[in-house]
Design a protein around this motif. Structure first.
Motif, mmCIF file in Angstrom:
data_model
loop_
_atom_site.group_PDB
_atom_site.id
_atom_site.type_symbol
_atom_site.label_atom_id
_atom_site.label_comp_id
_atom_site.label_asym_id
_atom_site.label_seq_id
_atom_site.Cartn_x
_atom_site.Cartn_y
_atom_site.Cartn_z
ATOM 1 N N TRP A 133 29.984 42.374 49.529
ATOM 2 C CA TRP A 133 30.072 42.650 48.086
ATOM 3 C C TRP A 133 30.851 43.926 47.835
ATOM 4 O O TRP A 133 31.696 43.989 46.948
ATOM 5 N N PHE A 134 30.589 44.975 48.607
ATOM 6 C CA PHE A 134 31.273 46.252 48.432
ATOM 7 C C PHE A 134 32.774 46.102 48.626
ATOM 8 O O PHE A 134 33.566 46.595 47.825
ATOM 9 N N PHE A 135 33.203 45.416 49.679
ATOM 10 C CA PHE A 135 34.635 45.260 49.926
ATOM 11 C C PHE A 135 35.298 44.375 48.877
ATOM 12 O O PHE A 135 36.445 44.635 48.489
ATOM 13 N N LEU A 136 34.621 43.360 48.395
ATOM 14 C CA LEU A 136 35.176 42.542 47.317
ATOM 15 C C LEU A 136 35.325 43.365 46.037
ATOM 16 O O LEU A 136 36.345 43.286 45.347
ATOM 17 N N LEU A 137 34.317 44.164 45.734
ATOM 18 C CA LEU A 137 34.373 45.018 44.560
ATOM 19 C C LEU A 137 35.491 46.050 44.688
ATOM 20 O O LEU A 137 36.278 46.251 43.754
ATOM 21 N N PHE A 138 35.593 46.697 45.826
ATOM 22 C CA PHE A 138 36.635 47.686 46.063
ATOM 23 C C PHE A 138 38.025 47.051 45.946
ATOM 24 O O PHE A 138 38.918 47.598 45.299
ATOM 25 N N GLY A 139 38.209 45.890 46.558
ATOM 26 C CA GLY A 139 39.491 45.195 46.464
ATOM 27 C C GLY A 139 39.826 44.807 45.034
ATOM 28 O O GLY A 139 40.983 44.906 44.612
ATOM 29 N N GLY A 140 38.833 44.390 44.273
ATOM 30 C CA GLY A 140 39.062 44.046 42.866
ATOM 31 C C GLY A 140 39.463 45.248 42.039
ATOM 32 O O GLY A 140 40.359 45.164 41.198
ATOM 33 N N ILE A 141 38.818 46.385 42.274
ATOM 34 C CA ILE A 141 39.163 47.598 41.530
ATOM 35 C C ILE A 141 40.570 48.063 41.878
ATOM 36 O O ILE A 141 41.344 48.442 40.986
ATOM 37 N N VAL A 142 40.918 48.041 43.139
ATOM 38 C CA VAL A 142 42.272 48.442 43.556
ATOM 39 C C VAL A 142 43.306 47.510 42.949
ATOM 40 O O VAL A 142 44.334 47.959 42.423
ATOM 41 N N THR A 143 43.051 46.225 42.984
ATOM 42 C CA THR A 143 43.983 45.254 42.387
ATOM 43 C C THR A 143 44.130 45.489 40.895
ATOM 44 O O THR A 143 45.241 45.503 40.362
ATOM 45 N N TRP A 144 43.023 45.708 40.211
ATOM 46 C CA TRP A 144 43.044 45.961 38.770
ATOM 47 C C TRP A 144 43.844 47.223 38.456
ATOM 48 O O TRP A 144 44.632 47.255 37.513
ATOM 49 N N ALA A 145 43.643 48.255 39.247
ATOM 50 C CA ALA A 145 44.315 49.526 38.991
ATOM 51 C C ALA A 145 45.820 49.447 39.248
ATOM 52 O O ALA A 145 46.594 50.179 38.629
ATOM 53 N N LEU A 146 46.235 48.584 40.138
ATOM 54 C CA LEU A 146 47.652 48.508 40.493
ATOM 55 C C LEU A 146 48.430 47.447 39.714
ATOM 56 O O LEU A 146 49.608 47.231 39.990
ATOM 57 N N LEU A 147 47.796 46.811 38.752
ATOM 58 C CA LEU A 147 48.513 45.840 37.929
ATOM 59 C C LEU A 147 49.636 46.547 37.177
ATOM 60 O O LEU A 147 49.474 47.698 36.741
ATOM 61 N N PRO A 148 50.779 45.912 37.013
ATOM 62 C CA PRO A 148 51.905 46.561 36.327
ATOM 63 C C PRO A 148 51.558 47.059 34.926
ATOM 64 O O PRO A 148 52.059 48.097 34.501
#
Length: 50
Positions: free
Chosen positions: A17-32
Protein backbone atom coordinates in the motif's frame (compact mmCIF):
# COMPACT_ATOMS: atom_id res chain seq x y z
CA UNK A 1 -4.54 -17.96 11.61
CA UNK A 2 -2.03 -17.20 14.32
CA UNK A 3 -1.04 -13.73 15.42
CA UNK A 4 2.38 -14.14 13.74
CA UNK A 5 0.77 -14.98 10.41
CA UNK A 6 -1.62 -12.05 10.75
CA UNK A 7 1.27 -9.72 11.54
CA UNK A 8 3.21 -10.94 8.51
CA UNK A 9 0.17 -10.48 6.25
CA UNK A 10 -0.53 -6.97 7.55
CA UNK A 11 3.11 -5.97 7.22
CA UNK A 12 3.22 -7.13 3.61
CA UNK A 13 -0.07 -5.38 2.85
CA UNK A 14 1.18 -2.13 4.41
CA UNK A 15 4.41 -2.18 2.38
CA UNK A 16 2.53 -2.75 -0.88
CA UNK A 17 0.00 0.00 0.00
CA UNK A 18 2.79 2.43 0.90
CA UNK A 19 4.63 1.94 -2.40
CA UNK A 20 1.42 2.25 -4.42
CA UNK A 21 0.55 5.44 -2.57
CA UNK A 22 4.06 6.85 -3.01
CA UNK A 23 4.05 6.01 -6.73
CA UNK A 24 0.65 7.65 -7.15
CA UNK A 25 1.78 10.84 -5.42
CA UNK A 26 4.95 11.04 -7.52
CA UNK A 27 2.96 10.46 -10.71
CA UNK A 28 0.41 13.09 -9.71
CA UNK A 29 3.12 15.62 -8.90
CA UNK A 30 4.94 15.10 -12.20
CA UNK A 31 1.92 15.51 -14.46
CA UNK A 32 2.54 18.27 -17.03
CA UNK A 33 -0.44 20.29 -15.76
CA UNK A 34 1.13 20.44 -12.29
CA UNK A 35 4.64 21.28 -13.50
CA UNK A 36 3.79 24.93 -14.25
CA UNK A 37 2.23 25.39 -10.82
CA UNK A 38 5.29 23.95 -9.09
CA UNK A 39 7.59 26.10 -11.22
CA UNK A 40 5.76 29.24 -10.09
CA UNK A 41 5.88 28.09 -6.47
CA UNK A 42 9.60 27.44 -6.77
CA UNK A 43 10.17 31.09 -7.68
CA UNK A 44 8.35 32.55 -4.63
CA UNK A 45 11.43 32.94 -2.39
CA UNK A 46 13.35 34.66 -5.16
CA UNK A 47 10.54 37.13 -5.92
CA UNK A 48 10.09 38.10 -2.28
CA UNK A 49 13.82 38.74 -1.82
CA UNK A 50 13.76 41.53 -4.41
Amino acid sequence: MSIEQLHSLLLTTWIVWFFLLFGGIVTWALLPARREKFERARQIPLREAE
